[in-house]
Scaffold this active site. Structure first.
Site, PDB file in Angstrom:
ATOM      1  N   LYS A 237       0.838  -1.211   0.000  1.00 33.85           N
ATOM      2  CA  LYS A 237       0.000   0.000   0.000  1.00 33.85           C
ATOM      3  C   LYS A 237       0.870   1.259   0.000  1.00 33.85           C
ATOM      4  CE  LYS A 237      -3.733  -2.117   2.703  1.00 33.85           C
ATOM      5  NZ  LYS A 237      -4.743  -2.540   1.748  1.00 33.85           N
TER       6      LYS A 237
ATOM      7  N   CYS B 251     -13.969  -5.226   3.479  1.00 38.67           N
ATOM      8  CA  CYS B 251     -13.513  -6.003   4.648  1.00 38.67           C
ATOM      9  C   CYS B 251     -13.863  -5.308   5.965  1.00 38.67           C
ATOM     10  CB  CYS B 251     -12.018  -6.299   4.598  1.00 38.67           C
ATOM     11  SG  CYS B 251     -11.527  -7.217   3.135  1.00 38.67           S
TER      12      CYS B 251
END
Ligand code: C6P
Length: 412
Positions: free
Chosen positions: A232, A370
């Site tokens: 990320k 999520c």
């Protein structure tokens, strides 16, 4: 270690550093707005991985021959880069893991087996990613402990008084995200850590969504554990970091057993290696670590001041532009936000909107991200999420808005 010269922030030049941004998707120049799921990689990182495999690969910490020693040096230099990057007191406290998910599992399992007992509690928040819920649920079930959840208000901010009220002497650890991947909320983790420490409770911070956007300083934050993923933050997949204070890591049992994490082995007894190797069983992701080191160098060159300023401008512009679309509702309107915007339009399913945007060359994430419990709180199946990195520009946002308007003509 070499000092890194900071670049002048020129968005057009920055974009040229990311080869993927040159490609087309569905016949249109790509607009990549899913960096919160995984960011794109600059050429510097891609080239570093290529060079490593072409010229520098051997296993680490094992060979007397030069190639292995070179690989070991490159690997340990990257650990030092990580230490410096997050201002950890010691590189012994920087453990390489597969990513944020593994970092949290390591702490839940190892700290949990040592310090969490029947009748104790673990405190998380209602905005956590599944990675910061399920490992704690598993250890609570195993140890007979309670999982407590601090509430989030309608704007998507933590309700701090409630959070603090839940911190009683049963709580053995607080685990929370620095930045919410779904809402973009930036949590006041420094203040929360201080409050928890006043009550003698250690804190794990899930930094997956913070580190791509903001400088973190372990000594200033005083977090007991802080974990993040390389992919990320413009680095490779499959690599991440768990920072942990030495005083905890020394007391915690190993997470995985195998090579590298041992000092001596007999069939009767094994003694364990020193930190950080005690927690790094088996051949590590050597190229991942070296690529992560390069990603850190790249971030330093761009500079967090530039990153924060540019992304904040994008966030403000995108919020203004999206808010003008009739029926569009932004989920997550905290005062302090990172460059993540979740939204819904009327009662259109996020997948339908996402699929049309894809046809227009615009990559956004759709679904529950999520964070199913958070979706349940809002009473929604999911959202469309646009997340911006410093390589995005205003034209990307204009294309998104145009794309939504076109999609709405088809869907309404
Ligand atoms: N969130 C997203 O699209 P891993 O998969 O281990 O690199 O990171 C897990 C993780 C943990 N915490 C937070 C706050 C996260 O956002 C993520 C990953 C991605 O939002 C993929 S689900």
């Amino acid at each position: 270690m070499q000092a890194t010269a900071q670049k002048v922030f020129d968005i057009d030049k920055i974009r040229q550093d990311f080869p993927l941004l040159e490609r087309e998707m569905n016949g249109k120049p790509i607009v990549f707005l899913d960096s919160a799921a995984s960011s794109q990689k600059p050429s510097a990182v891609i080239d570093k991985l290529n060079d490593y495999y072409r010229q520098g690969h051997a296993n680490v910490h094992r060979g007397v021959y030069q190639l292995s020693q070179e690989a070991t040096t490159a690997f340990e230099e990257a650990r030092e880069l990580v230490r410096e990057f997050i201002n950890a007191p010691s590189s012994k406290e920087c453990i390489f893991v597969r990513g944020c998910t593994e970092g949290i599992n390591l702490v839940a399992s190892s700290y949990g087996r040592k310090f969490i007992n029947e009748g104790d509690a673990v405190l998380i928040t209602a905005m956590e990613h599944h990675s910061n819920i399920v490992p704690w649920q598993m250890i609570c079930e195993e140890r007979g402990a309670e999982l407590r959840v601090a509430p989030v208000n309608d704007e998507g901010e933590l309700m701090l008084d409630e959070l603090y009220a839940l911190m009683d002497d049963k709580v053995k650890i607080v685990s929370l995200s620095h930045v919410s991947n779904t809402l973009g909320t930036v949590n006041p983790v420094k203040a929360i850590i201080q409050k928890a420490h006043q009550k003698g409770i250690p804190v794990l911070v899930d930094g997956a969504q913070a580190i791509p956007h903001t400088q973190v300083d372990m000594q200033e934050l005083d977090a007991d554990f802080y974990t993040f993923s390389g992919h990320k933050m413009f680095g490779p997949t499959g690599i991440g970091v768990l920072y942990g204070k030495e005083k905890w890591l020394e007391q915690m049992p190993p997470y995985h057993g195998g090579g590298e994490m041992i000092k001596t082995v007999t069939f009767e007894k094994t003694t364990y290696n020193e930190l950080p190797h005690k927690f790094e069983a088996g051949t590590p992701d050597i190229s991942g670590v070296i690529g992560l080191g390069e990603a850190i160098q790249y971030i330093k060159e761009v500079g967090y001041d530039n990153i924060s300023r540019h992304e904040h401008e994008l966030l403000v512009y995108a919020t203004e532009q999206l808010s003008q679309i009739e029926g569009l509702r932004i989920i997550g309107t905290a005062k302090d936000k990172a460059s993540v915007i979740s939204f819904l339009v009327d009662d259109i399913h996020p997948y339908d909107l996402g699929a049309i945007l894809d046809k227009l060359g615009i990559a956004v994430r759709t679904g529950h991200h999520c964070t199913q419990p958070l979706m349940d709180q809002y009473g929604i199946p999911g959202t469309v999420r646009a997340s911006f990195a410093f390589y995005n520009n205003r034209a990307d946002i204009d294309r998104l808005v145009e794309g939504i308007n076109r999609a709405l003509k088809m869907l309404r």
